[in-house]
Design a protein around this motif. Structure first.
Motif, short mmCIF file in Angstrom:
data_model
loop_
_atom_site.label_atom_id
_atom_site.label_comp_id
_atom_site.label_asym_id
_atom_site.label_seq_id
_atom_site.Cartn_x
_atom_site.Cartn_y
_atom_site.Cartn_z
N ASN A 207 0.86 -1.20 0.00
CA ASN A 207 0.00 0.00 0.00
C ASN A 207 0.88 1.24 0.00
OD1 ASN A 207 -2.93 -1.02 0.41
ND2 ASN A 207 -1.78 -2.11 1.99
N ALA A 208 1.44 1.56 -1.15
CA ALA A 208 2.33 2.72 -1.26
C ALA A 208 1.54 4.00 -1.01
CB ALA A 208 2.98 2.76 -2.63
N LYS A 209 2.16 4.94 -0.29
CA LYS A 209 1.51 6.20 0.07
C LYS A 209 2.18 7.41 -0.57
CE LYS A 209 -1.36 4.11 2.85
NZ LYS A 209 -2.78 3.93 2.44
N PHE A 210 3.46 7.28 -0.95
CA PHE A 210 4.21 8.42 -1.47
C PHE A 210 4.93 8.02 -2.77
CE2 PHE A 210 3.96 8.94 3.10
CZ PHE A 210 3.59 10.27 3.25
N VAL A 245 -1.66 15.18 -4.83
CA VAL A 245 -2.21 13.89 -4.41
C VAL A 245 -2.89 13.25 -5.61
CG1 VAL A 245 -3.83 12.70 -2.90
CG2 VAL A 245 -2.54 14.66 -2.04
N TYR A 246 -2.44 12.06 -5.95
CA TYR A 246 -2.98 11.32 -7.08
C TYR A 246 -3.87 10.22 -6.54
CZ TYR A 246 -2.97 8.45 -11.35
OH TYR A 246 -3.33 7.72 -12.46
N GLU A 252 -4.75 6.67 -2.45
CA GLU A 252 -4.14 7.97 -2.72
C GLU A 252 -2.62 7.89 -2.62
OE1 GLU A 252 -5.72 10.94 -0.16
OE2 GLU A 252 -7.68 10.99 -1.15
N ILE A 253 -1.96 8.54 -3.57
CA ILE A 253 -0.51 8.61 -3.60
C ILE A 253 -0.11 10.08 -3.57
CG2 ILE A 253 1.60 8.03 -4.85
CD1 ILE A 253 0.10 5.59 -3.94
N VAL A 269 6.63 4.52 -2.26
CA VAL A 269 7.08 4.10 -0.93
C VAL A 269 5.92 3.91 0.03
CG1 VAL A 269 8.62 4.65 0.99
CG2 VAL A 269 9.19 5.45 -1.32
N ASP A 270 5.96 2.81 0.76
CA ASP A 270 5.10 2.61 1.92
C ASP A 270 5.97 2.89 3.14
OD1 ASP A 270 3.61 1.76 4.08
OD2 ASP A 270 3.02 -0.15 3.20
#
Length: 319
Positions: A207-210, A245-246, A252-253, A269-270
């Protein structure tokens, strides 16, 4: 109107004090978004730092057993040992006793201020190292140890240009990154490339956030259309021209611009699946005094820990 004779003007007075603001402005960047995002509560206890990674059984849709059956024993979910080497980095300052005594602009010349500035510079070095393209190195009595960079762990969720190759581990599926990824033919960063990597991350349980990227790729990412519609907001006369924010199909990334990473890389990155552990936290020590000056050593010994590389992604070889 003419100036009267013998009128004293600033142009011919040489004893006027200089006017210099005590505020010192630094144009050099001090942001370390990757370093700042990662957890730092871990402790390394040796120069080679290890952790374990485990995978669950592959899900099956045929797990049905007969009533009263005596099934066989399933294979154990054994962990594999991954590792990285700790890297020792430092900065050294030496300031004369006279420099400490004089009154300077912002007192930048003093030992205390120089230590602060070198501490900031050391964090920038750490950021750049972790975002570089380097394998780990055990070092020797004459060669420095090196901590592998982030992309040297990413083998599963990666999109590479022609000729690009994944990094390798010292033990095939375990050990430390002994070879960094091979750069391939560069290509344009597209939304399709990003979506493919995000899908791969999600499919593998991550679950990548960035998403970290350099200036060129950040501007490109801001042109991604997705399902969004850009419009001019008449009430405040602002034109939305950037995406921070995508919203993907898998969450959301946040797009994070980075000044210190390679322009050809975008990394997803998670933050829960990576950390910085310290063998020696950042510190300063006095060095032997020689003559009319004082010396200090600012140092840190750290290691990048990627807990599970399948939680992260790499869009590589971007032009």
């Amino acid at each position: 109107m003419a100036v009267p004779t013998n009128t004293s003007q600033t142009y011919n007075v040489t004893t006027i004090r200089e006017d210099i603001s005590d505020v010192v402005d630094k144009v050099s960047p001090t942001e370390t978004p990757f370093y700042s995002m990662l957890g730092k509560s871990g402790k390394a206890e040796n120069t080679y730092h290890e952790w374990s990674e485990v995978s669950l059984d592959t899900a099956t849709d045929s797990n049905e057993v007969v009533e009263g059956d005596d099934p066989g024993v399933d294979a154990a979910n054994n962990a594999v040992r991954l590792g990285n080497y700790c890297q020792l980095s430092d900065k050294q300052v030496q300031v004369s006793s006279t420099n400490n005594a004089v009154s300077g602009v912002g007192d930048v010349q003093t030992l205390a201020q120089q230590v602060v500035l070198k501490g900031q510079a050391l964090k920038l070095d750490m950021e750049k190292q972790m975002l570089s393209n380097k394998a780990a190195s055990a070092g020797s009595s004459s060669t420095a140890r090196r901590s592998a960079s982030f992309i040297s762990f990413i083998r599963t969720n990666a999109s590479r240009g022609s000729g690009g190759a994944a990094p390798t581990l010292s033990g095939t599926t375990a050990g430390y990154p002994n070879a960094a990824p091979t750069d391939g033919t560069q290509r344009t960063f597209t939304e399709t490339l990003l979506k493919a990597v995000l899908q791969s991350i999600w499919s593998n349980g991550g679950n990548a956030k960035f998403a970290f990227m350099g200036a060129t790729q950040k501007q490109t990412a801001s042109t991604f259309t997705g399902n969004a519609t850009r419009f001019k907001e008449a009430e405040d006369k602002k034109l939305t021209a950037a995406i921070d924010v995508y919203v993907s199909d898998f969450g959301e990334i946040q797009f994070v611009p980075s000044r210190l990473m390679r322009s050809r890389d975008v990394i997803c990155v998670d933050p829960n699946m990576a950390a910085i552990d310290f063998l020696q936290p950042m510190k300063q020590v006095d060095l032997a005094k020689t003559g009319h000056s004082d010396k200090k050593l600012i140092s840190v010994e750290y290691v990048l820990k990627v807990r599970n590389e399948k939680a992260h992604g790499h869009v590589a070889d971007l032009s």
